[in-house]
Design a protein around this motif. Structure first.
Motif, PDB file in Angstrom:
ATOM      1  N   ARG A 409       0.838  -1.210   0.000  1.00 34.97           N
ATOM      2  CA  ARG A 409       0.000   0.000   0.000  1.00 34.97           C
ATOM      3  C   ARG A 409       0.871   1.257   0.000  1.00 34.97           C
ATOM      4  N   LEU A 434     -10.803  10.699  -8.471  1.00 35.86           N
ATOM      5  CA  LEU A 434     -10.611   9.252  -8.328  1.00 35.86           C
ATOM      6  C   LEU A 434     -11.879   8.492  -8.722  1.00 35.86           C
ATOM      7  N   GLN A 439     -12.197   4.175  -9.167  1.00 32.88           N
ATOM      8  CA  GLN A 439     -11.463   3.627  -8.019  1.00 32.88           C
ATOM      9  C   GLN A 439     -12.326   3.650  -6.751  1.00 32.88           C
ATOM     10  N   LEU A 441     -13.487   4.146  -3.004  1.00 30.80           N
ATOM     11  CA  LEU A 441     -13.008   5.103  -2.002  1.00 30.80           C
ATOM     12  C   LEU A 441     -13.659   4.859  -0.648  1.00 30.80           C
ATOM     13  N   PHE A 526      -8.809   3.180  -2.125  1.00 30.89           N
ATOM     14  CA  PHE A 526      -8.144   4.418  -1.708  1.00 30.89           C
ATOM     15  C   PHE A 526      -8.793   4.915  -0.429  1.00 30.89           C
ATOM     16  N   ASN A 554      -4.060   2.585  -1.388  1.00 35.64           N
ATOM     17  CA  ASN A 554      -3.528   3.929  -1.157  1.00 35.64           C
ATOM     18  C   ASN A 554      -4.171   4.521   0.079  1.00 35.64           C
ATOM     19  N   SER A 555      -3.428   5.414   0.747  1.00 38.55           N
ATOM     20  CA  SER A 555      -4.065   6.157   1.834  1.00 38.55           C
ATOM     21  C   SER A 555      -3.499   7.562   1.900  1.00 38.55           C
TER      22      SER A 555
END
Ligand code: ADP
Ligand code: MG
Length: 718
Positions: A409, A434, A439, A441, A526, A554-555
């Motif tokens: 990540r 995004l 993606q 979320l 994300f 992702n963060s």
């Protein structure tokens, strides 16, 4: 095959590695048994369980039979659920068995890890409790893991809020029982208020494995469990006082948000004295006169209610009642009331019916409840940041278990803005960008209140989304399970859906595989934090929802100088950094320095919250000693066939003490407490003084004893 244990052969750097290397030999032993265990017939596993039980009977320790037991569980899991324990899960299982905290990241499979230690420890015949964060998970995990336990010939049950005492008793009698911390704690308190032993529901407190242990023992440990009943006293002053307090000017009181305190200034004392005497309830013209003690208390609580507690943040109003919201988790604490009249003050503030004043009948902190267990263990994705507290309060060590697959990540630097507005705008445009790619979320907010603010903003910007704020665990679990779907946008508080697996592509979409590949290419789930939360741990929990089991993820966190954390704890040092870096209006900035500074601010909050919990525990420790004595005596009486035996012992002690006191002090009767005692024992009021002095020890004993026999009979007749 990937060897997850290869890290052990590397040079040891930390205590953690040393700890894990000790486990390595055990893992080898378990693995070496696998071929033989694979040959056992399905129907023979219960016999293997019996064999292990016999081994314990004949003196073998649990440590000695661990490899065999774990090998059976792994095989049982493989055959009954098609999930063969990874080696790292065995490591976790060993840590749990040893009474430690296994830090295992989200998605690493803590549920089947727990089954290893639960099975092994249940073999000793004492009940094992597995503690979950909510009722839904207690049921879900129990039902899933029962396949393994039943395969092996053991039983499991779960406790849910709506169960009767009979159902509870039955489930506590199972080898392994799944339940939330509050069901367990309340059952314990209620058992100690029962009048006969066959009404008790729990048996012993032998071994508890706490899943998401930080949520249970840290986040929730600020509010004790309380069983209360209505007291005779009630006050009609709450509403009147509330009215007065709302008339105070800002200069009348001093607000200290940091320490959650509000006090009257000298000016405020004058104002309140005037207001109180206007309505004729101030005594002796002095607010702080002892005769006004009650008023002072009411005023203080009304001040707190009005200036430190906000609706929809600290509490919500549901059906004309005030319900407490756990600030950190956003969860409603059902059935709990603030103590000391604060709850009533809030009811007055919101102009609701002020409930009767409550009297505490029994209470315990989670800290002391969980210390009842002879052995305690737990697991969570985030324990290390609180390892000091786990050690100091619970004597628990943390072992960090490596992930099965490497974590990939991406955790981006925080984005910092001057104002809340700029931050919100940036979040919206990031989400739009995004989301337009599809993606998935997951947007974290710090409270129910804030989740609704963001939901409003998303609506305005036409971003389709779902809001979760821990109101219905089962429904939210279903939603969270699909948080990895294409185009999914979910706004959530930190506790919502904890414990629910998020698979990329969703749980049940038609072309799961294609979707999964597509989402992996987009970068996986994300996670967006709308502010830094109260602790690094809670942030890490949020990040941990992405990137499970080696998935892409992702963060990122968005922060503004107007956030609570910054305003109250961090702005000074951060301002300096910003000056150095040159942050202008309307701009954002990200820099590792800022992440560091934010974490320092969080550490301050963490330390403060730890102090609050320590103080709570300090008070509860005093009660705890008394609780032990009283609960044990109660238990003795409940379990004795002949209650009079215990009573006779009490009486004997009492008489002996009386005689001793009389010898020691000639002025015995000058003490009112002693006179009362003698009167009670003799059941008479007159002239005891003279008679008592002239009686011999034997006469005293006989007289009191016969008096009690008389009374006993009378009371039984009634
Ligand atoms: P955690 O509680 O650590 O977040 P869970 O226990 O919810 O993780 O497990 C996450 C997912 O991984 C679940 O879908 C579970 O069925 C799966 N899983 C866990 N361990 C294994 C295993 N050894 N083999 C296959 N699947 C597994
Ligand atoms: Mg879990």
């Amino acid at each position: 095959m990937l060897n997850p244990l290869s890290f052990i052969s590397k040079i040891f750097k930390s205590n953690n590695d040393i700890e894990l290397s000790k486990f390595k030999k055990i893992i080898e032993k378990i693995n070496s048994l696998e071929n033989d265990v694979a040959k056992i017939k399905d129907s023979d596993f219960p016999n293997k369980t019996d064999e292990l039980k016999n081994k314990i009977q004949s003196g073998k320790t649990l440590d000695e039979i661990l490899p065999e037991a774990f090998a059976y569980v792994r095989e049982a899991s493989h055959r009954s659920r098609n999930e063969r324990h990874f080696d790292v899960q065995l490591l976790g299982g060993i840590a749990l068995h040893q009474g430690k905290i296994a830090e295992m990241k989200t998605g690493e499979g803590k549920t089947i890890t727990i089954a290893l230690a639960a099975y092994l420890n249940a073999l000793s015949g004492k009940g094992v409790h597995v503690v979950t964060v909510n009722d839904y998970l207690a049921k879900r995990d129990c039902e899933n893991m029962s396949k393994i336990y039943n395969f092996l010939g053991l039983s499991a049950g779960y406790i849910n809020n709506d169960q009767s005492d009979d159902e509870r008793r039955e489930n506590y009698l199972k080898n392994i029982t799944y339940a939330t911390n509050s069901e367990l704690g309340f059952d314990y308190l209620k058992d100690n208020m029962k009048y006969s032993s066959n009404k008790l529901v729990q048996r012993d407190h032998s071994f508890a494995i706490v899943d998401e242990i930080d949520s249970c023992l840290i986040d929730e440990a600020r509010t004790p469990l309380v069983i209360s009943g209505q007291s005779d006293e009630t006050s009609n002053q709450y509403k009147a006082i509330n009215k007065l307090v709302t008339k105070l000017k800002p200069s009348d009181y001093e607000l200290d948000e940091k320490d959650k305190n509000v006090t009257l200034t000298n000016e405020g004392i004058n104002t309140i004295e005037k207001l109180l005497s206007n309505i004729g309830i101030l005594k002796n013209n002095n607010f702080y006169d002892p005769a006004n003690l009650n008023l002072v208390h009411h005023v203080n609580q009304a001040l707190k209610a009005n200036h430190l507690f906000s609706k929809d943040k600290d509490y919500v109003e549901v059906d004309g009642k005030i319900k407490i919201v756990d600030e950190l988790t956003g969860r409603i604490l059902e059935g709990r009331r603030y103590g000391d009249g604060l709850h009533q003050a809030l009811e007055a503030k919101e102009n609701l019916k002020v409930q009767m004043e409550n009297q505490t009948l029994a209470s315990i902190t989670y800290q002391n409840y969980f210390k009842l267990y002879k052995k305690l263990a737990g697991c969570t994705g985030t324990a290390v940041t609180e390892s000091q507290e786990f050690y100091e309060i619970y004597n628990l060590n943390v072992v960090v278990i490596p992930t099965n697959k490497e974590m990939i990540r991406k955790d981006w630097n925080d984005q910092i803005f001057r104002t809340e507005k700029e931050k919100q705008d940036a979040i919206i445009s990031k989400v739009k960008m995004l989301n337009s790619k599809g993606q998935p979320l997951l947007i974290f907010t710090s409270s129910v209140d804030k989740s609704e603010i963001y939901s409003g903003l998303f609506k305005k910007n036409k971003i389709p989304h779902t809001v979760l704020n821990a109101k219905n665990h089962e429904k939210e679990a279903e939603i969270i399970a699909n948080a990895g779907k294409l185009n999914s946008v979910i706004i959530t508080t930190s506790i919502s859906g904890r414990g629910v697996d998020i698979k990329l592509g969703g749980k049940d979409s038609d072309n799961l595989k294609d979707n999964k590949e597509r989402i992996k290419k987009l970068g996986g789930l994300f996670v967006i934090g709308t502010e830094r939360m109260e602790s690094r741990r809670v942030d890490n929990q949020a990040r941990g929802r992405a990137g499970r089991q080696g998935d892409e993820g992702n963060s990122i966190f968005y922060v503004s100088l107007e956030d609570d954390l910054m305003r109250i704890f961090g702005s000074e040092s951060i301002n300096k950094i910003l000056e150095k870096l040159g942050l202008k209006d309307g701009e954002s900035i990200d820099h590792p320095w800022i992440n560091k500074a934010l974490e320092r601010a969080q550490q301050k909050v963490e330390a403060r919250n730890f102090d609050i919990r320590k103080t709570l525990l300090k008070f509860d420790d005093v009660l705890n000693d008394q609780r032990h004595v009283i609960f044990n005596q109660r238990r003795e009486v409940l379990e004795k066939q002949n209650v009079f035996e215990t009573i006779d012992n009490f009486l004997k002690d009492e008489i002996e003490d009386l005689i001793k006191q009389r010898e020691k002090s000639p002025s015995f009767f000058e003490n009112k407490a002693h006179t009362n005692r003698v009167n009670t024992l003799f059941g008479e009021k007159d002239n005891l003084d003279e008679r008592f002095k002239s009686l011999s020890d034997k006469e005293i004993t006989n007289s009191i004893n016969s008096n009690f026999k008389k009374r006993e009979r009378k009371e039984v007749l009634i």
